[in-house]
Write an enzyme that holds these catalytic residues in place. Structure first.
Site, short mmCIF file in Angstrom:
data_model
loop_
_atom_site.label_atom_id
_atom_site.label_comp_id
_atom_site.label_asym_id
_atom_site.label_seq_id
_atom_site.Cartn_x
_atom_site.Cartn_y
_atom_site.Cartn_z
N HIS A 127 0.60 -1.82 -0.15
CA HIS A 127 -0.32 0.01 -0.04
C HIS A 127 0.68 1.38 -0.14
O HIS A 127 0.15 2.39 0.13
CB HIS A 127 -1.04 -0.37 1.36
CG HIS A 127 -2.01 -0.92 1.44
ND1 HIS A 127 -2.63 -1.40 0.09
CD2 HIS A 127 -1.97 -1.87 2.31
CE1 HIS A 127 -4.09 -2.24 0.72
NE2 HIS A 127 -3.35 -2.93 1.51
N ASP A 164 -2.78 -11.03 -2.11
CA ASP A 164 -3.67 -10.21 -1.20
C ASP A 164 -4.60 -10.12 -1.11
O ASP A 164 -5.28 -9.60 -2.07
CB ASP A 164 -2.84 -9.40 -0.24
CG ASP A 164 -2.63 -8.36 0.86
OD1 ASP A 164 -2.23 -9.27 1.78
OD2 ASP A 164 -4.27 -8.28 1.31
N HIS A 166 -6.36 -7.16 -0.53
CA HIS A 166 -6.15 -6.06 -0.91
C HIS A 166 -6.19 -5.70 -1.79
O HIS A 166 -4.79 -6.16 -2.11
CB HIS A 166 -6.12 -4.88 0.52
CG HIS A 166 -6.98 -5.56 2.03
ND1 HIS A 166 -6.61 -6.12 2.52
CD2 HIS A 166 -7.79 -4.89 2.69
CE1 HIS A 166 -7.06 -6.52 4.18
NE2 HIS A 166 -8.46 -5.51 3.71
N ASP A 248 -4.97 -12.48 3.85
CA ASP A 248 -6.09 -12.01 4.40
C ASP A 248 -7.29 -12.10 3.49
O ASP A 248 -8.22 -11.62 4.10
CB ASP A 248 -5.88 -10.45 4.32
CG ASP A 248 -5.14 -9.80 3.37
OD1 ASP A 248 -4.46 -9.81 2.67
OD2 ASP A 248 -4.49 -8.07 4.05
#
Length: 304
Positions: A127, A164, A166, A248
């Site tokens: 991120h 991931d 996200h 996740d």
């Protein structure tokens, strides 16, 4: 043998009581790997010390120097500080983040020697944009490693696969202007950080975003891999594949709503192995400790 790149120093990035991106994530994985019946076939390595390799020349290729100054300043304040409500910076965070970058660069080095590797480091990175860290991430580990790899002999194209849950908005931000790097992300949508539309394909057609609906099961990922991921990466023909390995998307994870099981990551790993002559994995997210450890074990069992 599979190389594990790890240091207890990665536990010194302190995020505070109750924060999901906690040092216990790494200790849970280490314990699970040491308990695996094939654990003796893992070669544990410390990352290259900062005294032996300065990662800043590679970091500053893609991160704004003013952001690095801010990060260092926050770490030097008594008690540290924070980039946002989700992204704390403790007194050791700056140095630990630099060491994490070195670990990802080590992952490249192992891959170039045709030794599969897993980088067990934190803080995560996908991120972190050029000008700011966010979403638990301080530096763009995977993107920095990709640029480093392109400077090595025999590496002309690098692919990053991000599973991931996200979207790696930071990784995309840091690579989409470079046609020698492609980025593929499978991520829950809608979800944080709200980026990663399927129509967003990068400046050179080098980005593949695959939004996944909440509550999806493994067959949704299987279809995406068969119909999109594998054709995209096969056409790109990378010399190196970097896997931003977040966990996740597991059903047990508290921060998302995808319903994968640890064993599903073994199947994904099997499918991507033929896509590049060299590969390594680097840890991103994953916040249910038992499920996280089991999923990393499942991933590495394929490589072992």
């Amino acid at each position: 043998m599979v190389a594990l790149i790890y240091s207890d120093r990665f536990l010194d990035h302190l995020t505070g009581l109750g924060h999901p991106e906690c040092p216990q994530r790494l200790t849970a994985i280490v314990e699970a790997l040491r308990a695996a019946p094939w654990g003796d076939r893992l070669a544990w390595h410390l990352p290259t010390p900062l005294t032996e390799r300065d990662p800043l020349p590679w970091i500053t290729q893609i991160h704004d120097p003013q952001y690095l100054e801010l990060l260092q300043h926050l770490a030097q304040r008594p008690g540290g500080g924070a980039l946002d409500l989700d992204t704390p910076v403790s007194p050791d965070s700056y140095d630990v983040a630099l060491l994490a970058v070195n670990a990802w660069l080590d992952g490249v080095d192992f891959a170039l020697r045709n030794e599969p590797a897993f980088v067990l480091a934190r803080p995560p990175g996908h991120h972190a944009t050029a000008k700011m860290g966010m979403g638990f991430c301080l530096l763009g580990n995977g993107a920095i490693a990709a640029h480093y790899a392109l400077a090595q002999p025999g590496i002309h194209r690098v692919a990053i696969l991000d599973w991931d849950v996200h979207h790696g908005n930071g990784t995309q931000d840091l690579i989409e202007n470079n046609p020698a790097i492609c980025y593929c992300s499978l991520h829950q949508s809608p979800a944080y950080p709200g980026t990663g539309r399927a129509s967003d394909q990068g400046h050179h057609g080098n980005v593949l975003n695959i939004p996944i609906p909440p509550n999806s099961l493994f067959p949704t990922y299987q279809t995406a891999f068969t119909q999109q991921v594998i054709p995209f990466l096969s056409q790109f023909q990378p010399d190196l594949l970097i896997v931003s390995a977040g966990y996740d998307a597991l059903h047990a994870d508290p921060l998302a709503s995808i319903c994968l099981q640890p064993a599903d990551f073994a199947q994904l790993t099997q499918q991507i192995r033929p896509l590049a002559p060299r590969l390594f994995f680097g840890l991103e997210g994953g916040y249910d400790l038992p499920a996280l450890g089991a999923a990393v074990v499942a991933t590495l069992e394929v490589l072992v």
